[in-house]
Motif scaffolding. Structure first.
Motif, PDB file in Angstrom:
ATOM      1  N   GLY A 193      20.051 -48.579  23.821  1.00 24.43           N
ATOM      2  CA  GLY A 193      20.983 -49.568  23.638  1.00 24.43           C
ATOM      3  C   GLY A 193      21.300 -50.311  25.037  1.00 24.43           C
TER       4      GLY A 193
ATOM      5  N   TYR B 264      20.746 -54.422  25.666  1.00 28.54           N
ATOM      6  CA  TYR B 264      21.816 -55.433  26.181  1.00 28.54           C
ATOM      7  C   TYR B 264      21.396 -56.166  27.391  1.00 28.54           C
TER       8      TYR B 264
ATOM      9  N   TYR C 203      28.761 -46.033  25.002  1.00 35.12           N
ATOM     10  CA  TYR C 203      29.081 -46.850  23.568  1.00 35.12           C
ATOM     11  C   TYR C 203      30.670 -47.524  23.964  1.00 35.12           C
TER      12      TYR C 203
ATOM     13  N   GLY D  36      14.030 -49.964  23.892  1.00 32.67           N
ATOM     14  CA  GLY D  36      15.008 -50.758  23.716  1.00 32.67           C
ATOM     15  C   GLY D  36      15.198 -51.875  24.049  1.00 32.67           C
TER      16      GLY D  36
ATOM     17  N   GLU E 221      20.818 -57.864  19.872  1.00 35.04           N
ATOM     18  CA  GLU E 221      21.156 -56.235  20.046  1.00 35.04           C
ATOM     19  C   GLU E 221      22.684 -56.032  19.689  1.00 35.04           C
TER      20      GLU E 221
ATOM     21  N   ASP F  50      22.391 -49.649  18.389  1.00 33.12           N
ATOM     22  CA  ASP F  50      21.742 -49.038  19.315  1.00 33.12           C
ATOM     23  C   ASP F  50      22.180 -48.108  20.374  1.00 33.12           C
ATOM     24  N   VAL F  51      23.531 -48.080  20.457  1.00 32.12           N
ATOM     25  CA  VAL F  51      24.190 -47.177  21.306  1.00 32.12           C
ATOM     26  C   VAL F  51      24.915 -46.176  20.807  1.00 32.12           C
TER      27      VAL F  51
ATOM     28  N   LYS G  14      22.208 -43.034  16.527  1.00 27.99           N
ATOM     29  CA  LYS G  14      20.692 -43.289  16.998  1.00 27.99           C
ATOM     30  C   LYS G  14      20.188 -42.116  17.667  1.00 27.99           C
TER      31      LYS G  14
END
Lengths: 250, 326
Positions: free
Chosen positions: B78, B82, B137, B235, B245, B249-250, B254
């Motif tokens: 993630g 980003y 996150y 990623g 994004e 993904d974070v 996942k």
């Protein structure tokens, strides 16, 4: 003394939250000898091994290896200086083949152990040496066997071959014959005698006939302290030793 | 870890079922299939599969070959996404430079997280990685540039090498395919290197590796950093493909999904994680008509898969090959 002794400990002590596992042990291991460390269960033999190889840190005391204080060094550094240990439970790499087991020990000398960009074909130069080492412990026929499939006695032999690959000056064997059948014990004793040429061996061993047979000098531990030291004939008649092993005559 | 059958493929090599020639043919056929696939299957789906396959293969380098279960690999996937998205969208960087920056950030993050996590093993290692991933996150939710709950939208794909626009589905596909092959090669090379053999010995018996003079923590750290970097590469590429994004993904989901993919395909096998990624992404895609039930179906497939095929699909296939030598 100096050069006569490859390994010296002074007042080695290990405490666990008030419990003293090793209490002021002074060891002197003569270069080129086979030195045995014996004692009843819980005497602290394995702890001494862990302290010597720096797998555990001593609470107090000094460890001098080849005239150099290694009390504060890291286990991998100690191994690199030629003091290599085995373990109580057979320590092989189970899902690697017999050849790969020995090769892992050999490959450090190539200096490419961090080279993740290099092909492992570059390790083939080690196969000849690996074969020699395996032949020395009668395992050359098993080179492609996965180690987990070997019988117990052969695993111990593989472990010794792997240790020998490092060309250790001082080998520490933790109960090399533990859990073995009769023929296997004989084989390992012969093996130890053979590989002791030109190096020093310090071993923890329960089997007293093995100890009597192999060792030049014996240190008896009981409750974390040295009870007696000397050749087998002397030590085995020591009343204190008999008492520790058999119990006090009431 | 003993008796997990990790040695199976090598047993095949010894038996002469897998020869270098057959192996080369197999990889050539797979590479050919990969090159032709977008003409038969929806390319965006395939690109997703490739990104997740790279992610899972990077993860497998740790789980399957070093014996370390990281439960925070989403952090690398993630954060690289980003960073790459931001570099392309806001700074207007070229595509490749943006991807490299994302990969670099994940690598550095891997050095920091790995440096602390490898001091513990087993469940503690997993929990430390999870803890860090939760922090990442939180940071992703809070920082303004990530767009928080809305995500980072409208990432431009740019041009490959500054020449070929990546807007077309085929151009984008082949770009992703090349990235995947490069990443996969790095993993393959690492597994089959002198370093890879030390990793395996650590997986097999860590105290013994230590007693042979290997500084196991340093080897684990290098493996962790390589794994984190390649997870970041996956990623970053994924963000370019999807052009957005998001927090998915974070999220720790996942991190769990990649464990699932790896186990389903076969941990400690070269192709397993990719096969697992294909299965999981395909289920998520083609079963989306079932709505929330997808999770239940995937859960069932996972339970049945792991119970019936303990070595994973690829691991079991390798075993079958042994029973019926070609």
């Amino acid at each position: 003394m100096g050069d006569d002794f490859i390994l010296i400990t002074e007042g080695l002590r290990k405490e666990y939250m008030g419990f003293v596992a090793v209490n002021g042990v002074d060891l002197q291991v003569r270069r080129g000898s086979i030195h045995a460390l014996i004692g009843p269960n819980g005497a602290g033999k394995t702890t001494v091994f862990n302290l010597l190889t720096r797998f555990q840190a001593p609470t107090a005391g000094r460890i001098v290896y080849k005239g150099r204080d290694i009390t504060r060094e890291r286990p991998a550094d100690v191994a690199r200086q030629g003091m290599v240990r085995s373990f109580q439970i057979s320590a092989v790499f189970p899902n690697l083949t017999v050849r790969e087991n020995v090769r892992v020990a050999l490959q450090r000398k190539l200096g490419t152990s961090f080279h993740f960009w290099k092909s492992d074909a570059s390790l083939r130069v080690l196969h000849e040496r690996a074969e020699e080492l395996l032949a020395a412990v009668d395992l050359e026929a098993y080179q492609d066997t996965v180690a987990v499939e070997l019988p117990y006695g052969r695993k111990r032999a593989l472990e010794i071959a792997t240790t020998l690959a490092l060309e250790p000056e001082l080998m520490l064997l933790d109960e090399p014959t533990q859990g073995m059948g009769h023929e296997d014990v004989g084989r390992v004793v012969e093996l130890i005698r053979r590989v002791s040429a030109g190096r020093t061996i310090l071993m923890v061993e329960h089997n007293l006939s093995v100890v009597a047979n192999l060792s030049h000098r014996i240190t008896v531990l009981a409750r974390g302290s040295v009870l007696a030291e000397g050749p087998y004939a002397e030590v085995s008649k020591d009343p204190a030793v008999l008492e520790a092993y058999i119990g006090a005559p009431e | 870890m003993s008796g997990t059958g990790i040695h199976e493929p090598r047993t095949l090599i010894r038996m002469g079922v897998i020869t270098p020639r057959r192996k080369a043919i197999f990889f050539a056929v797979m590479a050919g299939l990969g090159a032709l696939a977008p003409f038969a299957v929806y390319p965006v789906f395939l690109m997703n599969v490739l990104c997740m396959a790279l992610f899972a293969s990077a993860f497998n380098l740790l789980l399957g070959y070093t014996g370390l279960l990281s439960f925070g690999h989403a952090a690398f996937l993630g954060s690289a996404g980003y960073v790459t998205g931001h570099a392309l969208k806001v700074w207007g960087w070229p595509t490749e430079a943006g991807i490299l920056l994302g990969t670099l950030v994940a690598t550095v993050l891997g050095l920091v997280i790995g440096g602390l996590a490898i001091r513990r093993s087993g469940i503690y290692f997993a929990m430390i990685t999870l803890g860090f991933a939760q922090m990442i996150y939180f940071v992703a939710v809070q920082l303004p540039f990530t767009g928080g709950e809305d995500g980072l939208q409208g990432i431009p794909r740019g041009k490959a090498l500054g020449l070929f626009p990546l807007e077309g589905r085929y151009a984008m596909y082949y770009f992703v395919y090349v990235v995947f092959l490069l990443g996969f090669y790095v993993i393959y090379r690492t597994i089959h290197s002198p370093f890879g053999h030390v990793l395996r010995s650590i997986r097999e018996n860590e105290p013994r590796a230590l007693s042979l003079g290997y500084d196991v923590d340093r080897y684990k750290l290098v493996a962790f950093v390589i794994s984190a970097g390649l997870a970041g590469l996956a990623g970053a590429t994924k963000a370019v493909v999807l052009q957005f994004e998001t927090l998915t993904d974070v999220h720790w989901h996942k991190s769990g999904e990649v464990v699932l993919m790896t186990l389903l395909g076969g941990m400690g096998t070269v192709m397993g994680p990719s096969a697992g990624a294909l299965i999981v992404v395909a289920m998520e895609n083609y079963l989306s008509g079932f709505g929330d039930w997808v999770t239940v179906i995937i859960g069932c497939v996972f339970v049945v898969g792991v119970l019936a095929f303990r070595r994973g699909f690829v691991g079991e296939a390798a075993r079958l090959l042994k029973s019926f030598p070609i």
